[in-house]
Design a protein around this motif. Structure first.
Motif, PDB file in Angstrom:
ATOM      1  N   UNK A  90       0.815  -1.219   0.000  1.00 62.90           N
ATOM      2  CA  UNK A  90       0.000   0.000   0.000  1.00 62.90           C
ATOM      3  C   UNK A  90       0.849   1.271   0.000  1.00 62.90           C
TER       4      UNK A  90
ATOM      5  N   UNK B 111      -0.624   3.960  -1.931  1.00 64.85           N
ATOM      6  CA  UNK B 111      -2.067   4.168  -1.783  1.00 64.85           C
ATOM      7  C   UNK B 111      -2.355   5.497  -1.081  1.00 64.85           C
ATOM      8  N   UNK B 112      -3.586   5.951  -1.210  1.00 66.78           N
ATOM      9  CA  UNK B 112      -4.048   7.150  -0.511  1.00 66.78           C
ATOM     10  C   UNK B 112      -4.545   6.717   0.865  1.00 66.78           C
TER      11      UNK B 112
ATOM     12  N   UNK C 228      -8.161   5.987   1.569  1.00 73.40           N
ATOM     13  CA  UNK C 228      -8.814   4.794   1.029  1.00 73.40           C
ATOM     14  C   UNK C 228      -8.637   3.574   1.937  1.00 73.40           C
TER      15      UNK C 228
ATOM     16  N   UNK D  13      -5.767  -0.426   8.817  1.00 70.15           N
ATOM     17  CA  UNK D  13      -4.624  -0.173   7.927  1.00 70.15           C
ATOM     18  C   UNK D  13      -4.000   1.185   8.222  1.00 70.15           C
TER      19      UNK D  13
END
Lengths: 287, 278
Positions: B131, B134-135, B138, B143
């Motif tokens: 990740x 990743x943003x 999101x 997480x």
């Protein structure tokens, strides 16, 4: 009043590369009066599943039916919300009113209950969550302890008298005492006939409380059934990052050390203790 | 010199009572301390005193000899003491996970190649490598929590203070964090872990139980968890092994077979030994 998921797929607007839909072709039925435990590791789609039970999210494709009413039907949305209450994670962050009475009364008032009905619902809900109505009704919710705030937030949903209550990680962040209290509330609602859908990380709580376990993995329905069946699929659970309840784990360890226990694999501390006592010839069956 | 020293420290948020009440205790370099207590017992306030987020009204808290009340010392104190909070949303600052983890070390002026290394290591430690780009918005709550922990790990502090970081993690995530924390402790980082999870508590060399703003029990897991009735009265519970052993003795299993231990492997061994002696 069943709740049915029919080939439900849900994709977030902007997908992170390599991540599939949050729910992927999920079909299942939840019958009246069940206590459902929804398990899955972080990111498995549990919360998205919970949000679909009362139309807070509607499927990208497929349908969710509450007593036959599709949650995507905008005209029926209010009716769906009346039937299915949803308590999100850390619901106490949503408290807003000046008094506990107003906060808990907000939902039922919105549903069009009369003033008398709202008063009754509020009193009943506050007492059901184990708080003293006369003590807390006129207090600011922000002056309560963390555990009390959680219970007030739950009361706000319970006051709408839903037939189905969905709770997402209701014990998160609470101390052991607070966890017992919240579990007690859910158990009591279930005893009174409410269908309870509990998203939880605690296999021990799910094994003890639920009669129907739903396992999600990467948005897919990975397994489903009664706790004994689901938790007997130990390898499958491990593969998707989940554990068996601690009691089953200990039984497994004991077997490896040469102590096989009689009867089916225990899922709770009480079952485990009785099986061990019996194995040691201490008549664990006698109470 | 103790790494962290509470010297008759008291603190009140308002007139309603003391969140910390005359606390004296010290944490030595290299210790792994778990702090238990019900909500409102003062354990979070205790944690916040350790990096000068809260400064006592009376008494003093010193970190490596530096007084947390000294405004000139606070920046240095926070360099030594990293805090991981319960709610990671408040700690997310950028729109890319890797940038978020890099934010702390960048602020410390660490050279770029080292930052990349630290970020990779930290993300791997919390199982969030896939990740990295990743943003954070999101990600699920759990997480995000792991990214928050990675952000602190990347600062490589002397002391890591974790305020219920596992509250929202699933069992695998929590085990992962526990492994990371243990590995960091083995590398010499001092750990102070505030938690409700007994599995976390068993990892510690020392447990401090807070109640009413005071440390009421302080010792090894074996010593502290023996106080079953006191723990229950404080809204806490004993570890699974002790509850199981208690129930077994109630069912007539002799103490020799079901000893009072917080450690499952010790209990399992005793049970199996008694079986082979039958």
């Amino acid at each position: 009043m069943p709740l049915a998921f029919e080939h439900v797929t849900y994709s977030y607007g902007s997908q992170v590369d390599g991540m599939g839909p949050a729910l992927d072709d999920v079909s299942l039925t939840i019958a009246d009066g069940e206590f459902v435990g929804v398990i899955g590791h972080t990111g498995s789609g549990k919360s998205t599943f919970a949000e679909h039970t009362n139309g807070l999210k509607v499927p990208t494709s497929g349908r969710v039916l509450v007593d036959g009413i599709p949650t995507s039907d905008k005209k029926a949305r209010r009716e769906v919300r009346r039937r299915v209450g949803y308590v999100m994670q850390y619901p106490e962050y949503q408290l807003f009113a000046e008094t506990v009475r107003e906060d808990v009364g907000f939902g039922p008032r919105n549903l069009g209950q009369s003033d008398d009905e709202v008063d009754r619902s509020v009193r009943e809900a506050i007492e059901l969550v184990g708080l003293d109505y006369d003590e807390v009704a006129d207090v600011s919710p922000f002056d309560l302890s963390g555990g009390q705030k959680r219970r007030v937030a739950m009361a706000g949903i319970i006051a709408m008298r839903p037939h189905i209550l969905t709770v997402d990680e209701p014990m998160a962040g609470l101390d052991p005492q607070g966890r017992h209290e919240v579990l007690g509330i859910l158990r009591e609602l279930h005893r009174r006939g409410t269908t309870v859908i509990m998203v939880s990380h605690s296999m021990d709580d799910v094994a003890r409380e639920a009669d129907h376990v739903v396992v999600l993995d990467h948005g897919r329905l990975a397994d489903e059934g009664d706790p004994r069946t689901v938790f007997s699929h130990e390898e499958r659970l491990h593969r998707i990052g989940l554990d068996v309840p601690r009691a089953a784990h200990v039984a497994h360890d004991l077997a490896e050390r040469g102590m096989d226990l009689p009867g089916p694999c225990p899922l709770t501390l009480e079952d485990l203790a009785r099986a061990i006592a019996k194995r040691l010839g201490r008549g664990g069956d006698a109470r | 010199m103790a790494l962290i020293e509470f010297d008759h420290a008291s603190y009140s948020y308002d007139a309603s009572g003391r969140a910390l009440d005359d606390v004296s205790l010290s944490v030595e370099r290299g210790e792994y301390v778990v702090v238990l207590g019900h909500n409102g017992s003062g354990k979070s306030t205790l944690a916040r005193c350790m990096n000068a987020l809260v400064v006592p009204d009376e008494g003093a808290v010193r970190v490596m000899g530096l007084d947390t009340a000294d405004p000139d010392a606070q920046v240095e104190i926070r360099r030594h003491v990293g805090m991981v909070f319960q709610n990671p949303d408040n700690q997310m600052v950028t729109s890319v996970v890797a940038d978020d983890v890099a934010f702390g070390p960048e602020n410390l002026g660490i050279p770029q190649p080292q930052i990349v290394q630290r970020v990779d290591r930290a993300l791997e430690a919390v199982a969030m490598t896939p990740y990295a780009q990743a943003d954070p918005a999101e990600l699920s709550g759990g997480q995000k929590q792991r990214v928050g922990i990675a952000g602190m790990l990347a600062m490589e502090p002397d002391v890591l203070v974790l305020d219920e970081p596992g509250a929202m993690l699933d069992p695998r995530g929590r085990r992962g964090v526990r492994r990371v924390v243990r590995a960091l402790n083995e590398r010499g980082i001092t750990i102070v872990h505030i938690t409700h999870f007994m599995d976390d508590a068993l990892e510690a060399g020392r447990i401090v139980v807070m109640d009413d703003g005071r440390p009421v029990l302080d010792g090894t897991p074996d010593e502290v968890f023996r106080h079953g009735p006191e723990l229950r009265a404080m809204g806490l519970e004993q570890p699974f092994a002790m509850r199981l052993a208690t129930r077994l003795r109630e069912l007539g299993v002799p103490e020799q077979a079901a000893p009072d231990t917080p450690h499952l492997d010790v209990l399992e061994e005793a049970l199996c030994r008694s079986l082979s002696n039958m």
